[in-house]
Design a protein around this motif. Sequence first.
Motif, PDB file in Angstrom:
ATOM      1  N   ARG A  11       3.469  -2.438 -24.217  1.00  0.00           N
ATOM      2  CA  ARG A  11       2.385  -3.256 -24.770  1.00  0.00           C
ATOM      3  C   ARG A  11       2.741  -3.825 -26.147  1.00  0.00           C
ATOM      4  O   ARG A  11       1.883  -4.332 -26.849  1.00  0.00           O
ATOM      5  CB  ARG A  11       1.108  -2.434 -24.834  1.00  0.00           C
ATOM      6  CG  ARG A  11       0.524  -2.179 -23.442  1.00  0.00           C
ATOM      7  CD  ARG A  11      -0.527  -1.079 -23.444  1.00  0.00           C
ATOM      8  NE  ARG A  11      -1.145  -0.914 -22.159  1.00  0.00           N
ATOM      9  CZ  ARG A  11      -0.624  -0.265 -21.128  1.00  0.00           C
ATOM     10  NH1 ARG A  11       0.574   0.264 -21.219  1.00  0.00           N
ATOM     11  NH2 ARG A  11      -1.286  -0.145 -19.983  1.00  0.00           N
ATOM     12  N   GLY A  12       4.006  -3.683 -26.532  1.00  0.00           N
ATOM     13  CA  GLY A  12       4.478  -4.289 -27.763  1.00  0.00           C
ATOM     14  C   GLY A  12       4.422  -3.431 -29.013  1.00  0.00           C
ATOM     15  O   GLY A  12       4.705  -3.906 -30.102  1.00  0.00           O
ATOM     16  N   TRP A  13       4.070  -2.166 -28.877  1.00  0.00           N
ATOM     17  CA  TRP A  13       3.996  -1.274 -30.030  1.00  0.00           C
ATOM     18  C   TRP A  13       5.372  -0.714 -30.358  1.00  0.00           C
ATOM     19  O   TRP A  13       6.203  -0.526 -29.481  1.00  0.00           O
ATOM     20  CB  TRP A  13       3.058  -0.105 -29.742  1.00  0.00           C
ATOM     21  CG  TRP A  13       1.609  -0.486 -29.724  1.00  0.00           C
ATOM     22  CD1 TRP A  13       0.918  -0.994 -28.663  1.00  0.00           C
ATOM     23  CD2 TRP A  13       0.697  -0.401 -30.799  1.00  0.00           C
ATOM     24  NE1 TRP A  13      -0.373  -1.220 -29.026  1.00  0.00           N
ATOM     25  CE2 TRP A  13      -0.543  -0.863 -30.325  1.00  0.00           C
ATOM     26  CE3 TRP A  13       0.795   0.037 -32.108  1.00  0.00           C
ATOM     27  CZ2 TRP A  13      -1.671  -0.902 -31.133  1.00  0.00           C
ATOM     28  CZ3 TRP A  13      -0.333  -0.002 -32.909  1.00  0.00           C
ATOM     29  CH2 TRP A  13      -1.547  -0.473 -32.421  1.00  0.00           C
ATOM     30  N   LEU A  14       5.574  -0.433 -31.625  1.00  0.00           N
ATOM     31  CA  LEU A  14       6.743   0.313 -32.070  1.00  0.00           C
ATOM     32  C   LEU A  14       6.276   1.739 -32.303  1.00  0.00           C
ATOM     33  O   LEU A  14       5.362   1.975 -33.094  1.00  0.00           O
ATOM     34  CB  LEU A  14       7.299  -0.265 -33.373  1.00  0.00           C
ATOM     35  CG  LEU A  14       8.405   0.552 -34.040  1.00  0.00           C
ATOM     36  CD1 LEU A  14       9.643   0.590 -33.146  1.00  0.00           C
ATOM     37  CD2 LEU A  14       8.722  -0.031 -35.404  1.00  0.00           C
ATOM     38  N   VAL A  15       6.870   2.685 -31.628  1.00  0.00           N
ATOM     39  CA  VAL A  15       6.460   4.074 -31.729  1.00  0.00           C
ATOM     40  C   VAL A  15       7.393   4.793 -32.689  1.00  0.00           C
ATOM     41  O   VAL A  15       8.612   4.802 -32.506  1.00  0.00           O
ATOM     42  CB  VAL A  15       6.486   4.768 -30.345  1.00  0.00           C
ATOM     43  CG1 VAL A  15       6.117   6.238 -30.461  1.00  0.00           C
ATOM     44  CG2 VAL A  15       5.556   4.038 -29.377  1.00  0.00           C
ATOM     45  N   LEU A  16       6.810   5.386 -33.716  1.00  0.00           N
ATOM     46  CA  LEU A  16       7.558   6.198 -34.679  1.00  0.00           C
ATOM     47  C   LEU A  16       6.948   7.591 -34.659  1.00  0.00           C
ATOM     48  O   LEU A  16       5.733   7.741 -34.705  1.00  0.00           O
ATOM     49  CB  LEU A  16       7.442   5.614 -36.089  1.00  0.00           C
ATOM     50  CG  LEU A  16       7.875   4.159 -36.263  1.00  0.00           C
ATOM     51  CD1 LEU A  16       7.550   3.690 -37.677  1.00  0.00           C
ATOM     52  CD2 LEU A  16       9.354   4.012 -35.976  1.00  0.00           C
ATOM     53  N   ARG A  17       7.795   8.596 -34.600  1.00  0.00           N
ATOM     54  CA  ARG A  17       7.305   9.972 -34.626  1.00  0.00           C
ATOM     55  C   ARG A  17       7.961  10.707 -35.777  1.00  0.00           C
ATOM     56  O   ARG A  17       9.146  10.533 -36.042  1.00  0.00           O
ATOM     57  CB  ARG A  17       7.622  10.684 -33.313  1.00  0.00           C
ATOM     58  CG  ARG A  17       6.747  10.242 -32.176  1.00  0.00           C
ATOM     59  CD  ARG A  17       6.768  11.245 -31.030  1.00  0.00           C
ATOM     60  NE  ARG A  17       5.804  10.866 -30.034  1.00  0.00           N
ATOM     61  CZ  ARG A  17       6.010   9.952 -29.103  1.00  0.00           C
ATOM     62  NH1 ARG A  17       7.160   9.335 -29.024  1.00  0.00           N
ATOM     63  NH2 ARG A  17       5.080   9.666 -28.228  1.00  0.00           N
ATOM     64  N   PHE A  18       7.171  11.543 -36.422  1.00  0.00           N
ATOM     65  CA  PHE A  18       7.659  12.312 -37.553  1.00  0.00           C
ATOM     66  C   PHE A  18       7.199  13.752 -37.411  1.00  0.00           C
ATOM     67  O   PHE A  18       6.163  14.031 -36.827  1.00  0.00           O
ATOM     68  CB  PHE A  18       7.106  11.724 -38.865  1.00  0.00           C
ATOM     69  CG  PHE A  18       7.450  10.273 -39.036  1.00  0.00           C
ATOM     70  CD1 PHE A  18       8.678   9.899 -39.537  1.00  0.00           C
ATOM     71  CD2 PHE A  18       6.555   9.276 -38.674  1.00  0.00           C
ATOM     72  CE1 PHE A  18       9.019   8.564 -39.679  1.00  0.00           C
ATOM     73  CE2 PHE A  18       6.879   7.938 -38.807  1.00  0.00           C
ATOM     74  CZ  PHE A  18       8.109   7.584 -39.320  1.00  0.00           C
ATOM     75  N   TRP A  19       7.968  14.644 -37.989  1.00  0.00           N
ATOM     76  CA  TRP A  19       7.610  16.059 -38.005  1.00  0.00           C
ATOM     77  C   TRP A  19       6.713  16.318 -39.205  1.00  0.00           C
ATOM     78  O   TRP A  19       6.872  15.708 -40.261  1.00  0.00           O
ATOM     79  CB  TRP A  19       8.854  16.936 -38.093  1.00  0.00           C
ATOM     80  CG  TRP A  19       9.686  16.877 -36.857  1.00  0.00           C
ATOM     81  CD1 TRP A  19      10.752  16.073 -36.615  1.00  0.00           C
ATOM     82  CD2 TRP A  19       9.509  17.660 -35.676  1.00  0.00           C
ATOM     83  NE1 TRP A  19      11.252  16.298 -35.360  1.00  0.00           N
ATOM     84  CE2 TRP A  19      10.512  17.281 -34.757  1.00  0.00           C
ATOM     85  CE3 TRP A  19       8.599  18.651 -35.307  1.00  0.00           C
ATOM     86  CZ2 TRP A  19      10.626  17.859 -33.507  1.00  0.00           C
ATOM     87  CZ3 TRP A  19       8.726  19.230 -34.052  1.00  0.00           C
ATOM     88  CH2 TRP A  19       9.725  18.822 -33.162  1.00  0.00           C
TER      89      TRP A  19
END
Length: 63
Positions: free
Chosen positions: A30-38
């Motif tokens: 859907r065009g999102w940039l997914v960033l994950r952090f601890w």
Amino acid sequence: MPATNLEYWSTKIGRNQARDLETTTLLEARGWLVLRFWEHEPPATVAEHIAEQVRARRAGVSA
């Protein structure tokens, strides 16, 4: 992997990884940039990484 209750944790971690992959796939489609952090990462480091991604996207570059 934790040393105790290995079966429980390996199953739980596997389910979490599958859920995260599915969520990432749906959001990116859907065009999102997914960033994950601890949670233990320093907030300043996280903020700088986010700012880098914003600057890159505004410049039309995938970072």
